[in-house]
Design a protein around this motif. Structure first.
Motif, PDB file in Angstrom:
ATOM      1  N   GLN A  98       3.480   4.612  -1.316  1.00  0.00           N
ATOM      2  CA  GLN A  98       3.140   3.001  -1.163  1.00  0.00           C
ATOM      3  C   GLN A  98       4.769   2.345  -0.569  1.00  0.00           C
ATOM      4  N   ALA A  99       5.112   1.916   0.671  1.00  0.00           N
ATOM      5  CA  ALA A  99       6.243   1.704   0.881  1.00  0.00           C
ATOM      6  C   ALA A  99       5.709  -0.180   1.943  1.00  0.00           C
ATOM      7  N   SER A 100       7.255  -0.969   1.093  1.00  0.00           N
ATOM      8  CA  SER A 100       6.541  -2.348   1.545  1.00  0.00           C
ATOM      9  C   SER A 100       7.624  -2.066   2.839  1.00  0.00           C
ATOM     10  N   TRP A 135       7.117   2.308   8.365  1.00  0.00           N
ATOM     11  CA  TRP A 135       5.766   1.661   7.905  1.00  0.00           C
ATOM     12  C   TRP A 135       4.692   2.444   7.707  1.00  0.00           C
ATOM     13  N   MET A 136       4.271   2.906   9.308  1.00  0.00           N
ATOM     14  CA  MET A 136       2.422   3.302   9.530  1.00  0.00           C
ATOM     15  C   MET A 136       2.865   4.975   8.279  1.00  0.00           C
ATOM     16  N   LEU A 171       5.305   6.369   6.609  1.00  0.00           N
ATOM     17  CA  LEU A 171       5.342   6.302   4.980  1.00  0.00           C
ATOM     18  C   LEU A 171       3.698   5.722   4.658  1.00  0.00           C
ATOM     19  N   HIS A 172       3.147   4.902   4.971  1.00  0.00           N
ATOM     20  CA  HIS A 172       1.711   4.753   4.067  1.00  0.00           C
ATOM     21  C   HIS A 172       0.928   6.324   4.697  1.00  0.00           C
ATOM     22  N   ALA A 173       0.539   6.415   6.413  1.00  0.00           N
ATOM     23  CA  ALA A 173      -0.131   8.021   6.345  1.00  0.00           C
ATOM     24  C   ALA A 173       0.065   8.921   4.926  1.00  0.00           C
ATOM     25  N   ASP A 197      11.247  -1.462   2.079  1.00  0.00           N
ATOM     26  CA  ASP A 197      11.370  -0.098   2.878  1.00  0.00           C
ATOM     27  C   ASP A 197      10.842   0.600   3.807  1.00  0.00           C
ATOM     28  N   GLY A 253       0.925   8.493   2.136  1.00  0.00           N
ATOM     29  CA  GLY A 253       0.518   8.597   0.758  1.00  0.00           C
ATOM     30  C   GLY A 253       1.924   7.372   0.061  1.00  0.00           C
ATOM     31  N   GLN A 263       9.596   7.653  -4.729  1.00  0.00           N
ATOM     32  CA  GLN A 263       7.985   7.939  -5.038  1.00  0.00           C
ATOM     33  C   GLN A 263       7.587   8.941  -4.825  1.00  0.00           C
TER      34      GLN A 263
END
Length: 320
Positions: A233-235, A224-225, A227-229, A238, A231, A270
């Motif tokens: 926008q994963a839940s 999660w970290m 994927l967001h790092a 995800d 760009g 995405q």
């Protein structure tokens, strides 16, 4: 229509071929997967590089630490399983053996398991159980992981376009297999069944589940970290789907490319470049975390050897 005997013989030949040529298959699978990823990323090189460079150093450090947490937690679960099977291996000795899975697991998951079992038997042949028991001691851990994967397999439905009822079937199959494992655990006398002894002990079993949960959630938060790092926008779901994909694809001989392949498979819609970058960084930070664990194991082995050498020398000098 092929008879069951013919099918079983064919499966046996395929498995034998895979064992004999595991390294070659891993090399071919790794190169094939890498070539496919390069093809998918063609024309997106700048986007891929931008995504790689967008991950903050603090995120990279935290994901490395989470990987170490996952490795230590799973090693403790293995220690509990072996202890319940009658092994009296010290925790530090077992952790050092467990670190060998990191090195072998870079190429193939099964190779990593074989590496740590061989390392434990080599380092502690007297106090560790026999190889069949050590192999069976993996099953309770795998069963917990499989149940968790089945419970969360609904996260794969949308990304992969799977039928909605497939997770229900998966849960039923895994649940039945786990119940069968429990029945086998009640059997005694064989070296293989001894490895399932932890399933007969409520206290040890609940602790094993707890450590496996820590390891799994550490991996989910890593995903999660990262994927967001980059760009994406994963839940949280995800991130779970990516973990299931990594574990599933990890059973195939595709080597270090598994992280990028899993991320693209689940979240390529995405942004293929960003998803691939997240997969690459997850593989890199996971490998770094594993190497840190292996480095501790190597240092602890040297320190322990030096300590025993000093004690033996001190005893010799004190003898008349």
């Amino acid at each position: 229509m092929a008879s069951p005997g013919t099918t079983a013989a064919l499966i046996g030949r395929v498995r034998a071929f895979g064992r004999r040529h595991s390294l070659a298959l891993t090399i071919v699978g790794s190169l094939g997967t890498l070539a496919l990823l390069v093809f998918v990323l063609s024309g997106r090189r700048q986007q891929f590089e931008d995504a790689l460079s967008s991950a903050a150093p603090a995120v990279l450090v935290v994901t490395v630490l989470l990987q170490i947490v996952a490795l230590v937690s799973r090693s403790e679960a293995w220690h509990l399983s072996i202890e319940a099977a009658g092994g009296t291996v010290g925790r530090r000795v077992l952790y050092r053996a467990s670190s060998m899975q990191v090195l072998g697991g870079v190429l193939n998951g099964q190779l990593g398991v074989a590496a740590r079992i061989a390392a434990l038997r080599r380092s502690s042949p007297v106090v560790s159980p026999q190889v069949p028991t050590l192999i069976a001691a993996e099953f309770p851990i795998l069963a917990v992981e499989a149940v968790l994967a089945a419970l969360t397999s609904f996260t794969l439905v949308a990304p992969l376009g799977l039928p909605w009822w497939l997770p229900i079937v998966a849960l039923a199959v895994i649940g039945t297999a786990s119940a069968g494992l429990r029945q086998l655990a009640l059997s005694e006398g064989r070296e293989l069944w001894r490895g399932l002894a932890i399933a007969r002990r409520l206290n040890h079993g609940s602790r094993l589940v707890g450590f496996v949960l820590i390891a799994v959630f550490a991996q989910i938060f890593r995903n999660w970290m990262m994927l967001h790092a980059v760009g994406v926008q994963a839940s949280f779901f995800d991130a779970i789907a990516v973990l299931i994909a990594v574990v599933t694809l990890g059973q195939l001989p595709i080597g270090p490319s598994v992280g990028a392949a899993a991320a693209v498979l689940i979240l390529g819609s995405q942004g293929v470049a960003a998803a691939a970058a997240a997969g690459v960084l997850l593989t890199v930070t996971g490998t770094v975390g594993g190497l840190c664990f292996a480095a501790w194991a190597g240092g602890d082995t040297l320190w322990t050897g030096t300590r025993w050498a000093r004690l033996r020398h001190a005893r010799r000098t004190q003898e008349p």
